[in-house]
Design an enzyme around this catalytic site. Structure first.
Site, mmCIF file in Angstrom:
data_model
loop_
_atom_site.group_PDB
_atom_site.id
_atom_site.type_symbol
_atom_site.label_atom_id
_atom_site.label_comp_id
_atom_site.label_asym_id
_atom_site.label_seq_id
_atom_site.Cartn_x
_atom_site.Cartn_y
_atom_site.Cartn_z
ATOM 1 N N TYR A 53 4.049 4.373 -23.675
ATOM 2 C CA TYR A 53 5.435 4.257 -23.210
ATOM 3 C C TYR A 53 5.689 5.832 -22.828
ATOM 4 O O TYR A 53 5.294 6.844 -23.191
ATOM 5 C CB TYR A 53 6.332 3.748 -24.241
ATOM 6 C CG TYR A 53 6.111 2.409 -24.343
ATOM 7 C CD1 TYR A 53 6.796 1.448 -23.594
ATOM 8 C CD2 TYR A 53 5.308 1.723 -25.373
ATOM 9 C CE1 TYR A 53 6.650 0.063 -23.875
ATOM 10 C CE2 TYR A 53 5.309 0.449 -25.574
ATOM 11 C CZ TYR A 53 6.027 -0.397 -24.745
ATOM 12 O OH TYR A 53 5.678 -1.824 -24.830
ATOM 13 N N GLU A 54 6.637 5.958 -21.560
ATOM 14 C CA GLU A 54 6.968 7.081 -21.335
ATOM 15 C C GLU A 54 7.796 7.855 -22.391
ATOM 16 O O GLU A 54 7.913 9.137 -22.163
ATOM 17 C CB GLU A 54 8.033 6.814 -20.103
ATOM 18 C CG GLU A 54 8.209 8.169 -19.392
ATOM 19 C CD GLU A 54 9.142 7.791 -18.103
ATOM 20 O OE1 GLU A 54 9.683 8.910 -17.654
ATOM 21 O OE2 GLU A 54 9.384 6.827 -17.710
ATOM 22 N N SER A 55 8.252 7.224 -23.384
ATOM 23 C CA SER A 55 9.059 8.235 -24.618
ATOM 24 C C SER A 55 7.943 8.834 -25.282
ATOM 25 O O SER A 55 8.263 9.733 -26.351
ATOM 26 C CB SER A 55 9.807 7.033 -25.368
ATOM 27 O OG SER A 55 8.729 6.148 -25.972
ATOM 28 N N GLY A 56 6.654 8.820 -25.251
ATOM 29 C CA GLY A 56 5.684 9.304 -25.738
ATOM 30 C C GLY A 56 4.972 8.701 -26.981
ATOM 31 O O GLY A 56 4.061 9.227 -27.721
ATOM 32 N N MET A 84 6.590 15.077 -24.977
ATOM 33 C CA MET A 84 6.593 14.995 -23.411
ATOM 34 C C MET A 84 5.464 16.053 -22.699
ATOM 35 O O MET A 84 4.654 15.418 -21.955
ATOM 36 C CB MET A 84 7.850 15.117 -22.840
ATOM 37 C CG MET A 84 8.995 14.365 -22.755
ATOM 38 S SD MET A 84 8.641 12.658 -22.368
ATOM 39 C CE MET A 84 7.836 11.804 -23.810
#
Length: 256
Positions: A53-56, A84
């Site tokens: 996920y883009e949140s890491g 990030m």
């Protein structure tokens, strides 16, 4: 009534997209239909799939579907949570993502995407969320899948109102060399558009039962190529729908 007619748009798109993840190892998934598709694939065609996920969050094992990319349910039991710079600089730009899932308001024949504005930049009719991490996903994932809820000439357009995420073809023309192949699959309510490599246009490779190639071409804003061996997509199977409805999203977080 056919099996396709009995399912919702979200269910149809999620099931078809999940099948495309067969044999893939890592997927960079956004919230919504990409999460549904990746979660279903993990239970069916890709049991070893790792969702990033883009949140890491990497290798998430949530007890239920997350409502945002930063939902706390993603953290518990995850394989890793990365900052990030590491996520984008090492994982994504390091070439470790097999498939990036993206959405957009507009797409062109080579797979460039617009998720910024509809209309003129200086006075847009609609202002959209923008890139987020889409630009990096387009440039660095080995391939990109796009799920489009609307298939009409305004969304599948000859000329983007704004290019948020340039396909490798467009980037190469400007002297930039991306790592990946760009968009290789586009899943819609009419069928699947695909291409295999940079330099190729998206072409119609499969349609849903009851949909004709002429219908898809009429709904596309450029002269769409059609595969000689055009396939018909198998409708969602009862087992796939049961898993999607009862195991993946029983609370109807995204299904509608």
């Amino acid at each position: 009534m056919s099996a396709t007619a009995e399912v919702t748009s979200s269910e149809l798109l999620s099931v078809v997209a999940s099948r495309e993840l067969a044999a893939r190892r890592t997927v960079f998934a956004g919230i919504g239909l990409p999460t549904l598709a990746a979660s279903l694939a993990h239970l069916t065609v890709a049991p070893g799939l790792e969702i990033v996920y883009e949140s890491g969050v990497c290798g998430a094992h949530p007890s239920h579907l997350p409502e945002t990319i930063a939902d706390a349910v993603l953290i518990t039991g995850a394989e890793a949570v990365l900052p990030m710079p590491t996520l984008f600089g090492s994982v994504l730009q390091g070439g470790h993502i097999d498939v990036g899932f993206l959405g957009a308001a507009q797409i062109d024949r080579f797979g460039s995407l617009n998720s910024s504005v509809i209309g003129e930049w200086s006075a847009p009719k609609v202002r959209l969320p923008g890139s987020g991490g889409a630009l990096e996903v387009m440039a660095s994932a080995r391939e990109v899948f796009v799920v489009m809820r609307r298939h009409d000439p305004r969304s599948f357009t000859e000329q983007l109102d704004f290019c948020t995420s340039p396909a490798p073809d467009r980037a190469l023309a400007e002297g930039i060399r991306p790592l990946g192949a760009g968009v290789t699959r586009v899943i819609t309510e009419l069928g699947i558009l695909a291409r295999e490599r940079v330099g190729e246009e998206l072409r119609l490779t499969a349609v849903h039962p009851g949909v004709t190639a002429d219908q898809v071409r009429a709904a596309t804003g450029w002269d769409l190529q059609v595969a000689v061996d055009l396939a018909t997509i198998e409708p969602p199977a009862p087992a796939e729908l049961r898993l999607l409805r009862e195991d993946v999203d029983p609370d109807r977080v995204y299904l509608r």
